[in-house]
Design an enzyme around this catalytic site. Sequence first.
Site, short mmCIF file in Angstrom:
data_model
loop_
_atom_site.label_atom_id
_atom_site.label_comp_id
_atom_site.label_asym_id
_atom_site.label_seq_id
_atom_site.Cartn_x
_atom_site.Cartn_y
_atom_site.Cartn_z
N GLU A 171 -1.73 -8.34 -4.66
CA GLU A 171 -1.22 -8.15 -2.98
C GLU A 171 -2.35 -8.12 -2.16
O GLU A 171 -2.99 -7.39 -1.88
CB GLU A 171 -0.54 -6.70 -2.97
CG GLU A 171 0.25 -6.48 -1.64
CD GLU A 171 -0.02 -5.28 -0.92
OE1 GLU A 171 0.53 -5.11 0.24
OE2 GLU A 171 -0.85 -4.49 -1.36
N ASP B 228 -1.91 -3.88 -6.67
CA ASP B 228 -1.45 -3.02 -5.34
C ASP B 228 -2.88 -3.18 -4.43
O ASP B 228 -3.91 -2.86 -4.86
CB ASP B 228 -1.14 -1.73 -5.49
CG ASP B 228 -0.71 -0.96 -4.13
OD1 ASP B 228 0.28 -1.36 -3.59
OD2 ASP B 228 -1.54 0.09 -3.68
#
Length: 508
Positions: free
Chosen positions: A248, A212
Site C-alpha cells: 500500500e 499496510d
Amino acid sequence: MRLFILLAFVGFSFAQHNPHMKNGRTAIVHLFEWRWADIAAECERFLGPKGFGGVQISPPNDHIIVNNPWRPWWQRYQPISYKLCSRSGSEAELRDMITRCNNVGVNIYVDAVINHMCGSGGGEGTHSSCGSWFSAGRKDFPSVPYSSLDFNDNKCKTGSGEIENYGDKYQVRDCRLVGLLDLALEKDYVRGKVVDYMNKLIDMGVAGFRVDASKHMWPGDVSVVYGRLHNLNTKWFAGDSKPFIYQEVIDLGGEAISYKEYVHLGRVTEFKYGAKLGNVFRRWNNEKLCYTTNWGEGWGFMADGNALVFVDNHDNQRGHGAGGSSILTFWDPRLYKMAVGYMLAHPYGVARVMSSFRWDRGSSTGTDQGPPSNSDGSTKPVPINSDQTCGDGWVCEHRWRQITNMVGFRNVVNGQPHSNWWDNQSNQVAFGRGNRGFIVFNNDDWNLDVTLNTGMPSGTYCDIISGQKEGSRCTGKQITVGGDGRAHFSISNSEEDPFVAIHADSKL
Ligand code: AAO
C-alpha cells in the site's frame, strides 16, 4: 549466457508479483471486517463456485480494542502483538478458513500491519483482542515482546514526533503516522519478529500479503523482510512459489516518495486508477469514456506487471486515505457497477473487488463506525438472504450479479489482448478481449444503437449484465454475433445498468 542472466533476473524480480491464483482465476475480493467463519463459508458456497481467485482478509493479529463505546473498524490497524486472535475470530478459526478456502481454489491474502503498533495514546492494560497486557505510554508490548528500544522515535526529527510533511521522506518513514508507534524495522530483532509472524501465516497456507502503510517503511528494510519469507505451502501451491506481495503506497504524484521505490519488491496499489476512473464515469473535469482507449500505462499508471488495481478501498470509500471525492463506491451503485465492470473487463493490473459494510452517514460515528456488531461489540455474522444478497448491513458488492458475472468474464478472457475498440467520441465505448469476450458501455445521456465488430465466433450469446445464462436459457438480453463477427447493440441511457457484456462461456 546474457539471456540466462536476464531471465534469472526477471524471474527473481517478478517472483513476488505473482498472486498464484489457482485454475486460471484472476480477481481478489476484500471481505472487509468479515469473520473467519463467514469467509470460510463464503469460499465454499459462493467464491469457489463463482471463480473468485482470492480474498483479502482484515488484519488477523492481536489488536487494540477501542471502546468509544462503540468499536471503530480501524482498531485493527493498531497491533498489540502477533498472536492470531482478532475481531474476526480465533487462530483455530483462521486456520480452518485458510484450509477450507484453499481447498475450493480460493487464496487468502493477509493485510499485514508491520509498520507500527498501536497509537501512542492507546493507554495501558489488557484491552486487546487477545487480552494481552501492554503499555502504549511506555512502548511496552510483552506479548511480542517489543520494548521502547524497538521504536523509531529517536530517529524522527519533527517536534511533534508525527509526520508533519509528506514532502520529507525521512519524516514519512521515521515519524509516527497519525500517532501510531513506529517500529524500527532497521533492527534485525524487529525484522525477525515480523518475519516470524508472516512465516507462520505462510505455513498455515496464505498466498501473500497486502502490506499496510508501505510508504512509511524504508524499501531496504522491507526488502530484507520479504527476502526471509518462506515459500508457499506445497499442499496447495507449486514448489518454489514466493508469497504474493502488494504494497500500500499512496502515490498520486507530487510527494517525496514514489511508488517506483517499491515496484522491484512486489506489486503496488495504483491509487490513480480509482481516482481517474471515478472522474471518467462521473464525467468530471471534462473526462470522457472515449479517452480511455489507452487506459493503463497510457494514463501514466505504473507498469501493468506492477499494479494492483481497485475502484475503491476500505479507506477512500469513506474519505480516509487518498483519492478524493471522485472515488466511486456502493453508495453510487449505477456508476459503481459500470466502473467495476470496466476494471474487470480490462487487462491492466491484478484486480481487487471491494466488499463493504454500510455505515450511518448521518450519525456521529460516521466513517469510523465499525462492522455490524452485537451489543457486546462482537462482529455479527453475514446472513445470506433468499435472493443471494446479504443482510444486517453487509453490502456484499461481490454478490451483485453484474459484479460477480464480470469476475467470471475476467477469468474467461484471461490472457487475451485488448481488442476491437470502438467509441462515439463521447461516453459510449466498446472493447473486446481477443475472441473470448466483448463489452459495451453507454454512459451518455442518449441511446446507443450500433453494430460493432466483436471479434467473437458467430452465435447467440447471453448478456451477463442484464441477466445470465442458466442451463441453456438466458435470463437477460440476447446478442447475436454474425459470421463476420459483427453484432448489433442497443442500450438505452435510462437502463438500470447501461452496459452489456458477453463471453465465450455465455454462448447459448
Ligand atoms: C486512528 C484515528 C487517529 C488516531 C490513530 C491513533 O483515526 O485519529 O490518531 O488512530 O490512535 C486506519 C485509519 C486511521 C486510524 C488508523 C489506526 O484510517 O484513521 O487512526 O487506522 O487505527 C496515509 C498512509 C496510508 C494509510 C492512510 C489512512 O500513507 O498508509 O493514511 N492507510 C493505511 C490503512 C488504513 C490505516 C493505516 C494505514 C494505519 O489502509 O486503514 O489507518 O495502519 C496523503 C498521503 C497518504 C496518506 C494520506 C492521509 O494523501 O499521500 O500517504 O495516507 O495523506 O490522509 C490528496 C493527495 C494525497 C493525500 C490526500 C490526503 O488526495 O493527493 O496524496 O490528499 O487526504
